[in-house]
Motif scaffolding. Structure first.
Motif: not given
Lengths: 584, 584
Positions: A57-59, A184-187, A429-430, A464-467
């Protein structure tokens, strides 16, 4: 609706799973978040699915804010588009391939560049339709040779992959920047420290490429950074090339006996004993023989010459020769090339060049960029037990090209002049990546520009690797008792524990849970009637909801404890205050 | 955030897709909801994904209300569990199979009974843990021989599959009822008419089995229902067996010449000409030869005897002989069995039985349940151009068993005594199913009961085809201009169209869109600056958001039109009233 542990599908485990190599894997299995199905393939239990949904959801929020639209492609895709771009072959054993009942070839997609490109080609035809960024959150497949570390390197994994489409380079830069900013905002929202490093554009083609690495000593990627702001992964690091030196007046090459000196160390010891002067490994030229296997299956030997004080870095070698695969030359390779004298290899002999496409062997010879014209070297003479000194680059030997395969060292100068670099480790992570026109060219994605002229679209790819991120968050947020989720991704906002034996505790815990749920919190309520408070506390610590409310002995007086899982602090407060405390 | 069409990823198409066989497929592609990737494999575009997410959320809500917890299994699963239950073989060509780089066998799961069973076995061990119902919403795979009708029969499709676990039969009944009730609520919320019909438990084993069918003349399933409340699909319909008749005193069998009468029609005409009495096809016994292929690959001939006025129903044949596959006997089969005289086959000859496991041919002979003892038949004499009459069941011939393969007809009595049945067609939209102990037995799922005794768990399986339902809703809700979504699943709540040429219309449309979004509505705003109102209206009708607001000529006076997509009614109202009208 309050989730009651007496009915919830959850079983915490006392024992660590036998195959768990890393903390995140161990704790996510023990606390009932995931369960292994096959090597690198996991099922998601209700707790795990909740955390995963919160990350997704954040993504989604940030993709939406960046103007990207969500789509969803199948995992099962036909071979043809991947054949056109060459990836059907390039992926090698890492691609899951299958056939349908009619014998048509399919794959389980590792990434979706091809079909996103074709979709846009299918629907759009004008510059007016661009820019466009579309993304999906989707399960991907990669048949890793050694699936390991739980979710950190799985064979089925969830990724957010976005693709941007522009018809100008400036447009691509803007689309790229929008995704980079979103990352950047996601992380930041996930509470994940990150470093943005330059990455190699590599086999994917394209130009700008940056990785988001989470810096950690246990990371599997090495990166370098300077105090002046340079950062790159080792594959992307480029050597500062020294100026060429004058050749005129340098002494001529001299062959000398060097018995039993097949290694750089034995050679340096020998020359310091038998020649004038002080030498180090940096004065020697090491020649390393690799066997490449090209996509068409042909095998080629290549020799790399580099200063003897540097090793070759396997990852840099892999990237330098991609898409060919690389291995060290075998005994059979040496047997087939008798002009190469193992341990005494060099590019030169008194009768002419030994290495290089124009030489006696015809073997391609590539050099480290530091081996500039006018530098003088001690190296093999291609005669058993003999070396040569005063061999000058640009006079006595030349290369078919230069290659960045030498290891990077602490203190090496950053290529942008920002000072010496230090080495660190991180986890990817991305990745944001300008594909450029590679896929659009291959698959014919063009649009009409303002002048009615057909132009090829330029693309970016953003993953981005979600898991993987979920596992990294678990890896970073735990103690010896279990997980401690950041608030933004915790499976529940609060874990209420009925810890008393009397009805009063259960009644208060139930009404408090209902009240908190009404206030908009996700509540996990441990209402198990015959489980001891000790076991309940242990489960709460293992599961790792960041805030725990204990309703126990004080219940009759309306008092409960609010327990901060991370700090361990407990505070006794009136039940009526809990809502205010938790929603503050 | 308001979704603006000028940026949204959407392209409506003027032309129908060439491969669209049904309305839903045609409109979902044309309006930009889905896009074909391979036969039976589709990509979801932003509009389609929104509708899908709304359907999934309704299902999630009702699963939660029914006490089921969400999990998520991989699509890629190892062979072993499916080997244990026999489904690795039973699924035949419909299963996508693949190998990993090490040669281990995997499949893309068509359903997940095995791994849900193993998960519960893995984690639970006591009756106290039960009942439990867990579900997932997940992409499934089935390699259909003829993927068709767009999403109605795809090879990759999204399903909600739930599984219940109980340790008593009464528990299973309660879990089953809870899912059945949830399904009724789900279909009611989706506005989908349904009939619950008895279904065959078939190859899955187990006992109670019901399908939710949406009644529609274009459905691919046939079902029967009586005015008295009986409803079943044709595979599950059971014949009302007449009472046996007295055999004593019946005439003996008589062989008679019947040249050129290989069909029932020619035979009936012949006997009415040459024998005393009035005969119909119902007086003849038709013998149909099938070749079964068993799971172990062996081939077996079976002859079915049924009244000549009934045809065999292919679906009933398939179910009756499952898991063997069935085809009509071939010329080669007849050649290999010279005792069978094609066109003149019968169970009897003056020298003894011809059909039956104990007979001269040894071929298994099974009868329609209507062929009770004491009934007298005209049938083949197993001699070319000859038949026999007065052949009495139970005296002159017997069967190895009874089988329900005859077609069901309007007016046949319902097995529950509720009167004659009528036939109708429908599309399957859900299936609830008591698996019983089949999977738990095969995979060893047992728990300790109250007395400390190990008991095998009993299970239920409950499926809804998410993408199929979406297609059916589209199939039901459209007109010649496009889709008309029900409010509960529409991709947007309102579609605002800026239809004027002057800035006032765009300004008012933008501010109204923002206001509606703030009021909690999902707003699609057609802000395309250079597109004519006619094209915008056409797109709006095609896309099918149920409520459209047109901001056009009246904008300067603050007047807009509210357009009901379903009824076509348009009403001019002050812009300030729109919010109230739409949120009423």
């Amino acid at each position: 609706m309050v989730t009651r542990l007496s009915h919830f599908f959850l079983r915490t485990l006392r024992e660590d799973p036998a195959d768990a190599e890393v903390t995140s894997h161990r704790l996510l299995v023990r606390a009932g978040y995931i369960r292994r199905q096959a090597p690198g393939v996991f099922a998601w239990l209700p707790l795990g699915l909740r955390v995963k949904a919160k990350i997704e959801q954040i993504i989604r929020d940030e993709m939406g804010a960046a103007g990207a639209y969500e789509v969803h492609f199948p995992a099962l895709l036909p071979r043809e588009p991947y054949e056109v771009t060459g990836r059907w072959e390039e992926y090698g054993d890492a691609l899951f391939r299958l056939q349908d009942r009619k014998g048509a070839d399919y794959l389980l997609a590792p990434t979706h560049e091809e079909v996103f490109t074709l979709l846009v080609k299918d629907l759009y035809s004008s510059y007016k339709d661009l820019p466009l960024t579309i993304y999906q959150i989707q399960d991907k497949y990669r048949d890793e040779a050694r699936p390991r570390a739980g979710l950190l390197r799985g064979r089925e994994f969830t990724m957010k992959d976005a693709y941007s489409f522009d018809y100008t380079d400036a447009g691509l830069d803007a689309s790229y920047q929008a995704q980079r900013d979103a990352y950047e905002r996601i992380f930041q929202r996930l509470g994940l420290e990150y470093v943005i490093v330059q990455a190699d554009a590599g086999a994917m083609g394209g130009s700008r490429s940056e990785e988001f690495l989470h810096p950690t000593p246990v990371g599997e990627d090495t990166f370098v950074r300077s105090a002046g702001g340079y950062a790159a992964n080792v594959e992307a690091f480029t050597t500062v090339v020294p100026d060429a030196l004058p050749i005129e007046g340098l002494p001529e090459p001299v062959i000398f006996d060097s018995p039993e000196t097949p290694t750089i160390a034995t050679l340096v010891e020998h020359v310091n004993t038998h020649l004038d002067g002080e030498y180090t490994a940096a004065d020697t030229l090491k020649n390393v023989v690799f066997a490449l296997t090209h996509l068409d299956g042909t095998r080629e030997l290549v020799v790399v010459g580099l200063p003897g004080d540097r090793d070759v870095d396997d990852k840099r070698v892999e990237v330098a020769f991609a898409p060919a695969s690389v291995e060290p030359a075998t005994e059979a390779d040496f047997a087939a090339n008798p002009l190469l004298v193992k341990g005494y290899i060099g590019p030169w002999s008194p009768t002419g060049a030994i290495l290089g496409e124009e030489s006696a062997t015809g073997i391609r010879y590539v050099l480290d960029p530091r081996v500039v014209d006018g530098t003088s070297w001690i190296t093999g003479a291609n005669i058993d037990q003999k070396h040569v000194h005063s061999l000058v680059a640009g006079r006595d030997f030349a290369a078919d090209g230069f290659v960045e395969v030498a290891s990077v060292r602490e203190g090496d100068p950053a290529p942008d002049g920002s000072g010496p670099v230090s080495l660190a480790r991180g986890m990817e992570i991305g990745h944001v990546f300008q594909l450029g026109r590679k896929y659009a060219d291959a698959l014919g994605l063009k649009v009409l520009d303002e002048n009615g002229k057909l132009v090829t679209v330029t693309m970016g790819s953003y993953g981005i690797g979600v898991t993987r991120i979920l596992a990294i968050i678990a890896e970073l947020n735990n103690d010896d008792r279990g997980l401690i989720w950041p608030t933004s991704v915790a499976p529940f906002d609060v874990h209420v524990v009925a810890a008393g034996r009397d009805a009063a505790a259960f009644e208060l815990a139930a009404s408090l849970s209902a009240e908190l749920e009404t206030a908009g919190l996700d509540v996990l309520y441990d209402d198990r009637p015959k489980v001891s408070p000790g076991v309940k506390f242990g489960d709460a610590e293992l599961i790792g909801v960041p805030r725990i409310v204990i309703v126990g002995r004080g219940a009759a007086e309306g008092m409960v404890e609010v327990w901060d899982r991370r700090t361990g602090e407990r505070e006794t407060v009136p039940a009526g205050d809990v809502r205010g405390i938790l929603t503050a």
